[in-house]
Write a protein that holds these residues in place. Structure first.
Motif, mmCIF file in Angstrom:
data_model
loop_
_atom_site.group_PDB
_atom_site.id
_atom_site.type_symbol
_atom_site.label_atom_id
_atom_site.label_comp_id
_atom_site.label_asym_id
_atom_site.label_seq_id
_atom_site.Cartn_x
_atom_site.Cartn_y
_atom_site.Cartn_z
ATOM 1 N N ASN A 140 1.642 -31.956 -17.938
ATOM 2 C CA ASN A 140 1.594 -30.493 -17.939
ATOM 3 C C ASN A 140 0.164 -29.987 -18.108
ATOM 4 O O ASN A 140 -0.248 -29.000 -17.484
ATOM 5 C CB ASN A 140 2.477 -29.938 -19.058
ATOM 6 N N GLU A 141 -0.581 -30.681 -18.953
ATOM 7 C CA GLU A 141 -1.973 -30.285 -19.161
ATOM 8 C C GLU A 141 -2.794 -30.489 -17.891
ATOM 9 O O GLU A 141 -3.649 -29.665 -17.545
ATOM 10 C CB GLU A 141 -2.566 -31.097 -20.315
ATOM 11 N N LYS A 146 -5.503 -28.282 -13.144
ATOM 12 C CA LYS A 146 -5.610 -28.164 -11.686
ATOM 13 C C LYS A 146 -5.476 -26.711 -11.237
ATOM 14 O O LYS A 146 -6.189 -26.250 -10.340
ATOM 15 C CB LYS A 146 -4.532 -29.019 -11.017
ATOM 16 N N PHE A 147 -4.553 -25.987 -11.879
ATOM 17 C CA PHE A 147 -4.368 -24.574 -11.540
ATOM 18 C C PHE A 147 -5.620 -23.771 -11.879
ATOM 19 O O PHE A 147 -6.067 -22.913 -11.099
ATOM 20 C CB PHE A 147 -3.152 -24.026 -12.294
ATOM 21 N N GLN A 148 -6.210 -24.049 -13.040
ATOM 22 C CA GLN A 148 -7.439 -23.353 -13.413
ATOM 23 C C GLN A 148 -8.571 -23.679 -12.450
ATOM 24 O O GLN A 148 -9.368 -22.812 -12.084
ATOM 25 C CB GLN A 148 -7.834 -23.740 -14.846
ATOM 26 N N GLN A 150 -8.247 -24.520 -9.330
ATOM 27 C CA GLN A 150 -7.981 -23.835 -8.069
ATOM 28 C C GLN A 150 -8.358 -22.357 -8.161
ATOM 29 O O GLN A 150 -8.894 -21.777 -7.205
ATOM 30 C CB GLN A 150 -6.500 -23.982 -7.704
ATOM 31 N N GLU A 151 -8.100 -21.749 -9.313
ATOM 32 C CA GLU A 151 -8.480 -20.351 -9.495
ATOM 33 C C GLU A 151 -9.990 -20.181 -9.438
ATOM 34 O O GLU A 151 -10.504 -19.205 -8.882
ATOM 35 C CB GLU A 151 -7.949 -19.837 -10.834
ATOM 36 N N VAL A 152 -10.711 -21.143 -10.031
ATOM 37 C CA VAL A 152 -12.174 -21.073 -9.990
ATOM 38 C C VAL A 152 -12.669 -21.171 -8.557
ATOM 39 O O VAL A 152 -13.572 -20.438 -8.130
ATOM 40 C CB VAL A 152 -12.779 -22.192 -10.866
ATOM 41 N N LYS A 153 -12.062 -22.088 -7.797
ATOM 42 C CA LYS A 153 -12.478 -22.236 -6.403
ATOM 43 C C LYS A 153 -12.163 -20.983 -5.588
ATOM 44 O O LYS A 153 -12.960 -20.554 -4.757
ATOM 45 C CB LYS A 153 -11.780 -23.446 -5.785
ATOM 46 N N ASN A 154 -10.982 -20.403 -5.817
ATOM 47 C CA ASN A 154 -10.592 -19.214 -5.055
ATOM 48 C C ASN A 154 -11.421 -17.998 -5.417
ATOM 49 O O ASN A 154 -11.644 -17.117 -4.583
ATOM 50 C CB ASN A 154 -9.111 -18.907 -5.290
ATOM 51 N N SER A 155 -11.862 -17.913 -6.663
ATOM 52 C CA SER A 155 -12.640 -16.749 -7.091
ATOM 53 C C SER A 155 -14.101 -16.851 -6.715
ATOM 54 O O SER A 155 -14.854 -15.897 -6.875
ATOM 55 C CB SER A 155 -12.518 -16.569 -8.604
ATOM 56 N N SER A 156 -14.531 -17.998 -6.205
ATOM 57 C CA SER A 156 -15.940 -18.174 -5.841
ATOM 58 C C SER A 156 -16.174 -17.609 -4.448
ATOM 59 O O SER A 156 -15.498 -17.991 -3.490
ATOM 60 C CB SER A 156 -16.316 -19.659 -5.856
ATOM 61 N N PRO A 157 -17.112 -16.661 -4.239
ATOM 62 C CA PRO A 157 -17.420 -16.118 -2.907
ATOM 63 C C PRO A 157 -17.973 -17.197 -1.998
ATOM 64 O O PRO A 157 -18.678 -18.094 -2.430
ATOM 65 C CB PRO A 157 -18.478 -15.049 -3.195
ATOM 66 N N THR A 158 -17.651 -17.097 -0.725
ATOM 67 C CA THR A 158 -18.088 -18.112 0.238
ATOM 68 C C THR A 158 -18.995 -17.534 1.311
ATOM 69 O O THR A 158 -19.290 -18.206 2.299
ATOM 70 C CB THR A 158 -16.852 -18.718 0.923
#
Length: 253
Positions: A140-141, A146-148, A150-158
C-alpha cells in the motif's frame, strides 16, 4: 649482617622445599629410612643398647637405603609417574567428550512433546501472519508513493526546458527525502540495522539468503524496493537500495 644472612638462609630453604627435585628426594628418603626418623624421635635410649647414634650406625647405615634407593625412587617420581598422570587425564578428557557427544546425539533425536509442537506451530502461524500484514502494508505504501510520483510528473510543465529542469529537481528532492527516510528507519531499528550487513555480505558474495535473515526483515527490504530476487534465493541491491545503503554507510562513519 645477621638479618641478611637469615634472609639468605630462608630463601635457600624455600627454594629447596619448593623444588620438585628436592621434594621428591626428601619424600623418597623418608620412605626408605622411616625407621631412622622413628627411632630418633619416638624411641627412648633406655629401650636400646647404647646411644641412638651408635644403634643407628650399627643397624641402619646402609648405602643403598640412604642413597641408592631414594635416588631411584626420585627418578621414578619425576619421570615415569607424570606419564601415568597425563595418560589418566587424557582418558578423562576422551570419556568426557564421548559423554557430551552422546548427550547431544540423544537430545538431537528426541521428539517434541505435543504441547511443544502446538506451541511451535502457533508461533510459526503468528510470524507468517505478521509477515503477510507487513507485506500488505508495504504494498500500500508503494502504491501511494507511485501515485505521488505520478502527480509530481503530471504537475511538471513540459513546454520549456527550465520547467523540465524544475521537475527533475522536485523529483530528485522527493527521492532524496525518501532515501533519507528509509535510511533513518533502518538505522533507528535495531533489528533492521543488525541484519543489513548480513544481507549485504550475502549479496556481494552471491550467497543464498535463507534462515540467516528473519522473514519480516527480508520482507521489509523487498517491499521497500531495496533488494530484489534474482532466483534461487539469491538477491541483489536495486538502484534505490544502493543509494539507501550508501546513505547508511555515510551515516555510520
Amino acid at each position: 649482617m645477621i638479618e641478611e644472612l637469615r634472609k639468605s638462609i630462608n630463601s635457600t630453604l624455600y627454594e629447596r622445599v619448593s623444588s620438585p627435585l628436592f621434594g621428591a628426594l626428601f619424600l623418597s628418603w623418608l620412605v626408605w629410612n622411616w625407621k631412622i626418623v622413628y627411632l630418633t624421635i619416638f624411641v627412648n635410649e633406655k629401650n636400646i643398647n647404647g646411644s641412638k647414634i651408635d644403634y643407628i650406625s650399627n643397624n641402619y647405615l646402609d648405602v643403598h637405603f640412604l642413597v641408592t634407593y631414594p635416588l631411584i625412587s626420585t627418578l621414578i617420581l619425576l619421570t615415569i609417574v607424570p606419564f601415568f598422570t597425563n595418560g589418566a587425564y587424557f582418558l578423562h578428557l576422551k570419556f568426557h567428550k564421548w559423554r557430551v557427544d552422546k548427550k547431544h546425539e540423544v537430545e538431537k533425536n528426541q521428539l517434541l512433546t505435543l504441547e511443544q509442537s502446538i506451541q511451535l506451530r502457533s508461533e510459526i502461524a503468528v510470524k507468517e501472519q505478521d509477515f503477510k500484514n507487513m507485506i500488505s502494508g508495504k504494498d500500500n505504501e508503494i502504491e501511494s508513493l507511485k501515485f505521488q510520483l505520478q502527480e509530481v510528473k503530471n504537475s511538471s510543465p513540459t513546454t520549456t526546458s527550465s520547467s523540465n529542469m524544475q521537475g527533475k529537481v522536485v523529483f530528485k528532492t522527493n527521492e532524496s527525502e525518501k532515501i533519507e527516510e528509509i535510511a533513518g528507519k533502518i538505522l533507528s531499528s535495531e533489528e533492521l540495522n543488525s541484519y543489513l550487513d548480513i544481507i549485504s555480505q550475502h549479496i556481494q558474495s552471491g550467497w543464498k539468503i535463507g534462515d540467516q535473515v528473519p522473514p519480516n526483515v527480508l520482507g521489509y527490504y523487498i517491499s521497500n524496493n531495496l533488494i530484489e530476487s534474482t532466483g534461487g534465493g539469491i538477491f541483489e541491491f536495486t538502484d534505490f537500495g544502493k543509494q539507501v545503503y550508501k546513505e547508511i554507510l555515510e551515516s555510520r562513519f
